[in-house]
Design an enzyme around this catalytic site. Sequence first.
Site, mmCIF file in Angstrom:
data_model
loop_
_atom_site.group_PDB
_atom_site.id
_atom_site.type_symbol
_atom_site.label_atom_id
_atom_site.label_comp_id
_atom_site.label_asym_id
_atom_site.label_seq_id
_atom_site.Cartn_x
_atom_site.Cartn_y
_atom_site.Cartn_z
ATOM 1 C CE LYS A 1 -4.183 -1.886 0.507
ATOM 2 N NZ LYS A 1 -4.714 -2.859 1.337
ATOM 3 C CE LYS B 1 -5.344 -9.567 -2.650
ATOM 4 N NZ LYS B 1 -5.414 -9.109 -1.286
ATOM 5 C CE LYS C 1 -12.561 -6.422 0.408
ATOM 6 N NZ LYS C 1 -11.493 -6.047 1.179
#
Length: 328
Positions: A111, A193, A196
Amino acid sequence: MKTMISGIKPSGQLHLGSYIGAIREFVKYQQDYHILIFIANLHCITLPIEQEELRENLRDCIAFYLACGLDPEQATLFLQSDVKAHAQLGWILNCFTYTGELNRMTQYKDKVKDKNNLITGGLYTYPTLMAADILLYDADYVPVGEDQKQHVELTRDIAQRMNNRFGELFKVPDPLIPKVGARIMSLSNPEKKMSKSEHDLKGTIYLKDDPASIRKKIMSAKTDTLGAVHYDPENQPGISNLLTIYAALADKSLKETEEQFSGMQYGEFKKQVADCVVSTLEPIQKRYDAIIHSSYLHDVLQHGAQKVNQRALDKLNRVQSAVGLALE
Ligand code: TYM
């Protein structure tokens, strides 16, 4: 009966990875375990999110828990922030976790790498709140997908460290990772992956997608030029991902699935995977539509929080006292 706890952070719309790696597993376990499943709403604000979007996601999450088959008579379903002890224990665990450990968390590192993300203190200390979620209930097992394993391992380290210092305070939990489907990949970029947060609309099958979009996404999933349906994640990540999706949803082994499709053209194989996904999601979506506006969702969450609040508070009090935060 052994205790299990897990949760989902609905910071975006739930997708096929959330279903295969998590919700479906919860449903399988609910009969045989004392299972607590919560909505990790406190975790949702670790990255910026609009209030309206967050509210909608929370409602969707409980509706999908129920629509996918979680039964509030068997599983305790609740909203994390309704049980105040989570955040309070999270703070205490923060003070027993080293920055070196938090710096090593791969999700955090990913992130931080993404320059679009503003990095908050909450994002950094997220794993200690997750540890609190788990340790509050003396869970034996934590069913999660592959990406959360490192966080459960940190939880174990924190528990062991505190047990060594203060006596047996916490049960040391084990992660429970599905054999098939622990890491569903993006359809458009099968090296990554399914997630969301990627805004990867073509690569992600959302639980709310209509059948036509599901079929379109699967039919245009990235594959390879080898022309053989084999499970070989290294050389054929796209095909292997589709095989995994099918195997997980059809409750078959990867080997069996590979045999079933061996020699088939990619187009026909994809069509069968799409049929399988559509026939899994359609009944879920019907149940979702029937309950999404109902006050029942609220009742389920309220009832769940009532069931666990005292237990969580007792644990918190015990920890506060062990650490020396309370007068004798
Ligand atoms: P979250 O919301 O990112 O994901 C929820 C669950 O779904 C699994 N998962 C996947 N499994 C397979 N393939 C994928 N592509 C995929 N994407 C997601 C995740 O591994 C996870 O099991 N930090 C957690 C939420 C949390 C939690 C907890 C979980 C907070 N506290 C305590 C267990 C126990 C999270 O963000 O999951």
